[in-house]
Design a protein around this motif. Structure first.
Motif, short mmCIF file in Angstrom:
data_model
loop_
_atom_site.label_atom_id
_atom_site.label_comp_id
_atom_site.label_asym_id
_atom_site.label_seq_id
_atom_site.Cartn_x
_atom_site.Cartn_y
_atom_site.Cartn_z
N UNK A 81 -64.11 -16.92 -6.97
CA UNK A 81 -64.95 -16.08 -6.16
C UNK A 81 -65.16 -16.57 -4.63
N UNK A 82 -64.99 -17.93 -4.57
CA UNK A 82 -64.91 -18.62 -3.24
C UNK A 82 -63.80 -18.29 -2.54
N UNK A 83 -62.50 -18.24 -3.47
CA UNK A 83 -61.29 -18.03 -2.79
C UNK A 83 -61.17 -16.82 -2.28
N UNK A 84 -61.72 -16.00 -3.17
CA UNK A 84 -61.66 -14.50 -2.60
C UNK A 84 -62.62 -14.06 -1.71
N UNK A 85 -63.40 -14.98 -1.13
CA UNK A 85 -64.41 -14.67 -0.09
C UNK A 85 -65.76 -14.16 -0.45
N UNK A 105 -57.20 -32.70 -17.01
CA UNK A 105 -56.02 -32.18 -16.74
C UNK A 105 -56.02 -30.78 -15.77
N UNK A 106 -57.20 -30.08 -16.20
CA UNK A 106 -57.33 -28.77 -15.84
C UNK A 106 -57.82 -28.93 -14.00
N UNK A 107 -58.75 -29.87 -13.83
CA UNK A 107 -59.14 -30.29 -12.47
C UNK A 107 -57.89 -30.55 -11.66
N UNK A 108 -57.10 -31.52 -12.16
CA UNK A 108 -55.98 -32.10 -11.41
C UNK A 108 -54.83 -31.20 -11.24
N UNK A 109 -54.46 -30.51 -12.29
CA UNK A 109 -53.29 -29.64 -12.22
C UNK A 109 -53.47 -28.14 -11.86
N UNK A 110 -54.50 -27.74 -12.25
CA UNK A 110 -54.86 -26.30 -11.98
C UNK A 110 -55.94 -26.08 -10.74
N UNK A 111 -57.17 -26.53 -11.03
CA UNK A 111 -57.92 -26.34 -9.94
C UNK A 111 -57.91 -26.78 -8.47
N UNK A 112 -57.44 -28.33 -8.56
CA UNK A 112 -57.13 -28.81 -7.40
C UNK A 112 -56.09 -27.87 -6.47
N UNK A 113 -54.53 -27.73 -7.02
CA UNK A 113 -53.88 -27.17 -6.27
C UNK A 113 -54.43 -25.61 -5.58
N UNK A 114 -55.07 -24.91 -6.82
CA UNK A 114 -55.73 -23.66 -6.28
C UNK A 114 -56.76 -23.60 -5.34
N UNK A 163 -60.14 -24.35 0.30
CA UNK A 163 -61.30 -24.80 -0.38
C UNK A 163 -61.16 -26.66 -0.40
N UNK A 164 -61.96 -27.07 -0.03
CA UNK A 164 -62.26 -28.52 -0.28
C UNK A 164 -62.75 -28.74 -1.75
#
Length: 265
Positions: A18-22, A45-54, A60-61
């Motif tokens: 939602x933040x990425x889509x403003x 693994x999700x945080x590092x491999x999916x959420x962080x790159x997204x 977004x920081x």
């Protein structure tokens, strides 16, 4: 300052989309990692491999924060639980009657850790940070503004948008991301019986680490002259409470457990 307490689970990942889509105004997401030896490996693994790159792709920081000792070294929840000279247990172990005991894990390893980061970056009682918590409409009972600290104002964007957990999963899917598992320490006593059965059946290495932790905690309680405590509500050791069987599809897996919203989102 506007920041989300990011847990790596379904609701807070929906907030990330939602933040990425403003659709919500939160440019900072703070992941309070209670320990690489404590968080579920799938969440890390999700945080590092999916959420962080997204997050990076969408401006977004996503910042990882950890609890630090006075000498500057980091401390994990697993390390604290295994301190032999400790007289307290920070997780909500179950007493003989099945009721959870008092806990300080969420406060010490999430709320205070994020609070220190916010204060270091300018949040004060006079100018508090807005902290977004990922509680959805079907878990509205977990929302509790009374727990906010002087340097923060708690907001619940999912409640404001009228979104339920299923809506959050759909938001994540529509963004082309996999839906994460529920975030929590792998040994959390607030897991459902169904979740424990799933762990024993599908993640035996984590299950037997949880069994060993329960034994360590009860050895310490015995030395202090206290009654045993357990990781389930059954009042018996974990390996006796949870049988080695295929968990039924009807087993309840999504009991929120922790009522603060800082965990299991």
């Amino acid at each position: 300052m506007r920041a989300v307490s990011y847990g790596g689970g379904v609701q807070s990942t929906a907030l990330l989309v939602l933040a990425a889509h403003k659709r919500i105004d939160f440019p900072i997401f703070l992941f309070a990692n209670v320990g690489d030896d404590s968080e579920h490996p799938d969440t890390l693994a999700y945080v590092n491999d999916i959420a962080r790159p997204y997050a990076r792709q969408n401006g977004i920081e996503l910042i990882e924060v950890k609890r630090c000792r006075r000498d500057g070294t980091s401390e994990t929840l697993w390390e604290r639980l295994n301190q032999r000279n400790s007289r307290s247990i920070p997780i909500p172990v179950r007493m003989g009657n099945g009721a959870p005991g008092r806990r300080s894990c969420t406060s010490d390893f999430k709320i205070k850790v994020i609070g220190r980061w916010l204060k270091r970056h300018g949040a004060t009682a006079a100018s508090p940070a807005a902290v977004g918590i990922g509680i959805s409409l079907d878990e509205i009972h977990r929302a509790n503004k009374r727990r906010s600290e002087p340097h923060e104002v708690i907001e619940y964007p999912l409640l404001q948008l009228g979104l339920r957990r299923d809506d959050c999963a759909q938001i994540i899917t529509d963004a082309g991301l996999p839906v994460p598992r529920k975030s929590a320490c792998f040994f959390c006593p607030l897991k459902t019986v169904g979740a424990w059965r799933e762990q024993r059946y599908r993640e035996p290495d984590l299950f037997w680490k949880s069994v060993h932790l329960e034994e360590v905690l009860n050895e310490r309680r015995a030395m202090l002259g206290r009654d045993p405590a357990y990781l389930t509500r059954y009042g018996v050791p974990l390996d006796q409470a949870i049988k080695p069987e295929n968990p039924a599809a009807s087993d309840e897996m999504q009991d929120p457990g922790c009522d603060s919203g800082w965990c299991m989102t």
